[in-house]
Design an enzyme around this catalytic site. Sequence first.
Site, short mmCIF file in Angstrom:
data_model
loop_
_atom_site.label_atom_id
_atom_site.label_comp_id
_atom_site.label_asym_id
_atom_site.label_seq_id
_atom_site.Cartn_x
_atom_site.Cartn_y
_atom_site.Cartn_z
N CYS A 1 0.83 -1.20 0.00
CA CYS A 1 0.00 0.00 0.00
C CYS A 1 0.86 1.26 0.00
CB CYS A 1 -0.88 0.04 1.24
SG CYS A 1 -1.88 -1.41 1.45
N ARG B 1 5.03 -0.05 -6.27
CA ARG B 1 5.05 -0.83 -5.03
C ARG B 1 4.11 -2.03 -5.09
NH1 ARG B 1 6.76 2.71 -0.62
NH2 ARG B 1 5.47 1.61 0.85
N TRP C 1 -2.93 -2.75 -1.50
CA TRP C 1 -2.55 -4.12 -1.81
C TRP C 1 -3.30 -4.97 -0.79
CZ3 TRP C 1 0.01 -8.28 0.50
CH2 TRP C 1 0.51 -9.25 -0.37
N ASN D 1 -1.87 2.11 5.77
CA ASN D 1 -0.93 1.14 5.22
C ASN D 1 -0.48 0.27 6.40
OD1 ASN D 1 1.20 -0.13 4.02
ND2 ASN D 1 2.34 1.73 3.51
N GLY D 2 -0.51 -1.05 6.25
CA GLY D 2 -0.08 -1.93 7.35
C GLY D 2 -1.18 -2.93 7.70
N GLU E 1 18.02 -17.41 -8.11
CA GLU E 1 17.59 -16.07 -8.49
C GLU E 1 16.93 -16.10 -9.88
OE1 GLU E 1 16.92 -13.46 -7.18
OE2 GLU E 1 17.01 -11.92 -8.70
N LYS F 1 13.13 -14.90 -10.69
CA LYS F 1 12.83 -13.89 -11.72
C LYS F 1 11.79 -14.43 -12.68
CE LYS F 1 13.98 -11.17 -10.42
NZ LYS F 1 14.67 -10.73 -9.24
N GLU G 1 8.25 -14.92 -11.02
CA GLU G 1 7.50 -13.73 -10.57
C GLU G 1 6.97 -12.90 -11.71
OE1 GLU G 1 9.54 -10.90 -7.99
OE2 GLU G 1 11.41 -11.19 -9.03
N HIS H 1 17.49 -36.55 -6.05
CA HIS H 1 16.95 -37.01 -4.77
C HIS H 1 15.45 -36.78 -4.68
CE1 HIS H 1 20.89 -37.95 -3.23
NE2 HIS H 1 21.31 -36.79 -3.69
N LYS I 1 6.39 -4.27 -4.46
CA LYS I 1 7.82 -3.97 -4.48
C LYS I 1 8.38 -3.90 -3.07
CE LYS I 1 11.68 -2.72 -6.41
NZ LYS I 1 12.44 -3.80 -7.06
#
Length: 600
Positions: free
Chosen positions: A2, A27, A73, A99-100, A477, A481, A484, A500, A595
């Site tokens: 948010c 964000r 969000w 926000n939170g 990584e 990438k 996402e 395994h 973000k």
Amino acid sequence: MCGIVGYIGTQDTKEILLKGLEKLEYRGYDSAGIAVMNEMGVHVFKEKGRIADLRAIVDNDVTASVGIGHTRWATHGVPSKVNAHPHQSTSGRFTLVHNGVIENYAILKREYLQDVNLVSETDTEVVVQIIEKFAQEGSHIEEALRRTLAILKGSYAIALVDNEDPETIYVGKNKSPLLVGVGDDFNVVASDAMAMIQVTDQFVELMDKEMVIVRKEAVTLKKLNGEIVERAPYTAEIDASDIEKGTYPHYMLKEIDEQPLVIRKLIQKYQDETGILTIDTDIIQATQQADRIYIVAAGTSYHAGLVGSQMIEKLAKVPVEVHVASEFNYNMPILSEKPLFIFISQSGETADSRAVLVQVKDLGHPALTITNVQGSTLSREADYTLLLHAGPEIAVASTKAYTAQLGVLAIFASVLAEAKGHTVEFDLVQDLGIVANAMEILCDEKEELENLARKFLSTTRNCFFIGRTMDYYVGLEGALKLKEISYIQAEGFAGGELKHGTIALIENGTPVIAISTQEQVDLSIRGNVKEVVARGANPCIISMKGLETEEDSFVIPAVNELLSPLVSVIPLQLISYYAALHRDCDVDKPRNLAKSVTVE
Ligand code: AGP
């Protein structure tokens, strides 16, 4: 996650709020809204979807000089117009953005709001209704807000307007980031400086459990007990042009291309006047006293930590543990006698990492934050900070911050090694220069990498990345990438681990991207490739010059093996970018992601 903006002044508030919200789009959000206040009262506009959808419903005839805005969000309740902020109290007197996460919202609802009909599913609406309740009991707005903040558990950044007091925005903060920007004849509120850098570069940081009374001509900071706090503003060093896309179709592509420049800038920033790489002596001394380093981070920053741990152990010979912040927070291992903590975070606001930092500080251990954002929460609250100097990273998928993190970790490791009397057998300035040149070469090979994305990933539903040692970490990584931004199910594995269990998932045509930059494990990873090929996999081998064979799909320029992740990650970033483009995905704002992850 948010984002909050607020403005009080003399200009057209709507436009300033909407532009501010556009700057916070990076964000991550799913709905947005603004509330502006004039002599006719408060006008609320909110919509599910993008800021463009919000713009379409804002009444252009409404003018105002006070307002607040929000990108949401979703946490409590689905993304919808009703759940979008701002939220209003039943009488319409109070309007609030938040926000939170209010952890005790259900308890508060039961205790204070039995007789109130809530219209949304959010924790936020509970806050604005309680403020109204306290005001109805006779509290002045400031007192009503203070009483409310005192009973909230969890994280919040709040901006509130009262239509009986149209000259003020009231602000409260705990754990979630919030700044107050100051100007001539106006003041602003913003989750981060980027949102309001167009109107001011002077910002006042807020600490937890502080509130602010923001008027056109004055900003008054107070503790929750009413005590006034004096704090001078700082200058946010963001160039407004840094946050524009320019001619690029996406921020992610721009940020990938910026990497050679970022590495060159890092070398400069960490060199002293004689050209020697240097780190603040306090940091090096504190680290020399430590018997073990604990790196704590999330997502891409965690992957950078894995590579960094190798750099530190190999060069400075200090044992390093790397931990996922959200786990460490609840499952702290037995610590060594003299630990030093390193928090790695692009944003400096990740709530999971911050929760660990709070515990670590309570235990009295030293902490260093490696971050891209000067003045961020993790930077302020740690004892020491090393900056990434990567410039604002807007795309949700982190690229240039990752390579900058590796650059800073390499510099830190080599300076620490020298301080401990260990000889570093190579010239890091020179080798980082070679890395920057190699990055440039790779950024020019977009066409070839786009072809690889088309060949290996255009129709697949999954993909594996394998590597050993450093290449394993880069594979993690690469997989992050890819998943996402393209939504292809992707996993990174240590080459030897696949057999395994996970090798059961290999079918005819399953793409397996193998990375080989480390001579010591080159033959072993190639052996692992043979194992998956024997089961039908479609291998894409990315190797480093000097180790390449005819079967490889792509060869990266040769660099120092310890620094190879800075270079081998670039084809993975670009392949992910093109795979996402081919699937018509929103590259810069992937679904469900934010973000800056400011909730635990
Ligand atoms: C990276 O592409 C991701 N968006 C994400 O994993 C990110 O690295 C993570 O949320 C940590 O963020 P930070 O570096 O700002 O702490």
